[in-house]
Design an enzyme around this catalytic site. Sequence first.
Site, short mmCIF file in Angstrom:
data_model
loop_
_atom_site.label_atom_id
_atom_site.label_comp_id
_atom_site.label_asym_id
_atom_site.label_seq_id
_atom_site.Cartn_x
_atom_site.Cartn_y
_atom_site.Cartn_z
N HIS A 225 0.76 -1.50 0.15
CA HIS A 225 -0.02 -0.14 -0.16
C HIS A 225 1.25 0.99 0.30
CE1 HIS A 225 1.15 -0.38 3.79
NE2 HIS A 225 0.64 1.72 4.35
N ASP A 227 1.31 5.19 1.63
CA ASP A 227 0.02 6.20 2.73
C ASP A 227 -0.82 7.69 2.24
OD1 ASP A 227 1.11 3.71 4.48
OD2 ASP A 227 2.71 5.21 5.22
N HIS A 282 4.57 0.10 -0.15
CA HIS A 282 5.12 -0.58 0.75
C HIS A 282 4.65 -1.41 1.87
CE1 HIS A 282 3.72 2.78 2.69
NE2 HIS A 282 3.69 2.19 3.35
N ARG A 292 7.44 -9.13 15.75
CA ARG A 292 7.60 -7.36 14.94
C ARG A 292 7.06 -6.81 15.88
NH1 ARG A 292 7.12 -4.52 10.77
NH2 ARG A 292 9.06 -3.39 10.16
O1 LIG Z 1 5.30 -2.41 10.26
C1 LIG Z 1 5.74 -2.23 9.17
O2 LIG Z 1 6.42 -2.20 8.32
C2 LIG Z 1 4.80 -0.58 7.53
C3 LIG Z 1 3.67 -0.12 8.82
C4 LIG Z 1 3.36 0.38 8.00
O3 LIG Z 1 3.33 0.66 6.51
C5 LIG Z 1 1.58 1.50 8.00
O4 LIG Z 1 0.85 1.71 9.30
O5 LIG Z 1 1.06 2.47 7.51
FE LIG Z 2 1.69 2.41 5.87
#
Ligand SMILES: O=C(O)CCC(=O)C(=O)O
Ligand SMILES: [Fe+2]
Length: 382
Positions: A225, A227, A282, A292
Site C-alpha cells: 500500500h 500511505d 511498501h 516485530r
Molecule cells: O510495520 C511496518 O513496517 C509498516 C507499517 C505501515 O506501513 C503502516 O502502518 O502504514
Molecule cells: Fe504504511
Amino acid sequence: MPSRISEAVDLHQNKYLDLNSMKELPESYAWTQLEHESSSSISSRKKESVPIIDLRHPDAVALVGRACITWGVFQVINHGIPKGLDQRIEGQVNSLFSLPMQRKLRAARSPDGISGYGVARISCFFQKLMWSEGFTIVGSPLEHARQLWPHGYTEFCDIIGEYDKEMKRLAGRIMWLILGSLGISEKEIRWVGSNRDFAEACAALQLNSYPPCPDPTRAMGLAAHTDSTIFTILHQSNTSGLEVLRGSSGWVAVPPVPRALVINVGDLLQILSNGLYQSVLHRALVNGKHHRLSVAYLYGPPKGAQISPLPKLISPACPPIYRSVTWAEYLQEKAKHFNKALSSVRICASIKGLQDAHDKIIQVDPRMNDIDGPFETKVILP
Ligand SMILES: O=C(O)CCC(=O)C(=O)O
Ligand SMILES: [Fe+2]
C-alpha cells in the site's frame, strides 16, 4: 454460492483470531507464493539500499530531495528524538499487544471509527487476512487506555503524549527539508503557522504488531500500500520485515538501523509536488521467530486545508496533474479506490513515468489486479 459480501462477513467473524496462539497458518491467512517472489533478491544483487540521511549533514536538504525523487523513502539519523524514547514507546506497544485478546477487544475500533484496536485497516481490500494486529490513535488515547488498563493507564498515555509531541516537532523539521528541496518558501504554504512549526498539522499514530508466524513464507504482515499522508515517520523494532517497491528492482528490504527512523513519501506529497516525489509502495513481511513491532506517525495537513500541486511547480509545460483535496476528502477516495486513489484525483491524462500504486503492483504481480473492492465505504488510514 456465497456472495462476496457474505464471504467478507465470514472473514470478519474470524478477524480476531489470536495469532499468538496459532500453531498452523489457517487458509484464510495463506497468501499465494507469487506475492512474495520478487522479494529483495534482485536489489541485494545490485547492492541497492535505502538512503540513510544524517539530519545534521550540511547538505541535508539536497540529500532529502534526491532520496524523495529516487526512492520515495529514506532513513534519518541524528534526528533529535530523545534517547530512550524509542525503547519506552516500544515497551508500551509491546505491553498493549501482549494483553489477553478479551482485554484488547474492549478497545476495539468501532465499525465506522478510526481509533482503537483491530485488524489492518486495509484488510477490506483483500481476500486473505494479514498476520498483524493494529491500534490506531487519533487525538487522546485516554478512553481506550482506560479500557485496556483500568488501574494503570497513565504511563501509556504519558509516553504516547511525549512521543506524539516529539514526532510533531521532527515532522515540522522534515517538512522544511522537503519544501526546501522543492524550492518552496514559507510564503507559499498557507498553513506553516505563526511559529513556522506547522502547529495546525494533523496526525495519527498507528501501532502495529506482527507476531511470530508458523508459516511466514505464505503469510503477509501488511499488504502493499501507499500511505495517504504527506509523509510517514516509522519506528521499527529490531526485526526486519519492511520492504519498499523500487521500480524494476522489485521489493527492497528496509533493515532496522538502531535509532534510525524511516520516512516515506505519502500520496499527499505526491499531489503537492505535482508528481515529482512519488509515494512509495511498501509492505511488511513476517518471520517465524521474532515478534516485530512498528510505530507509524501518519503526518498530514490541517483539517480543511486544500492540498493541490504547489503553484511554483506548475507551468504551461508542467500543468497540475491533480485536483485539490482536503485530507478528509482524499481518505474518502482511498476508502473507495485504495491503490487507485491517486488516479481518481488526477486531472491530467496519464503522464510518462507517473503511475499509480495499482499499476506498479500489477507489474510485479499481475494477479493483484483483482483485489477486492471495499465492502463498505468508510474512512481508512493510512
Ligand atoms: O510495520 C511496518 O513496517 C509498516 C507499517 C505501515 O506501513 C503502516 O502502518 O502504514
Ligand atoms: Fe504504511
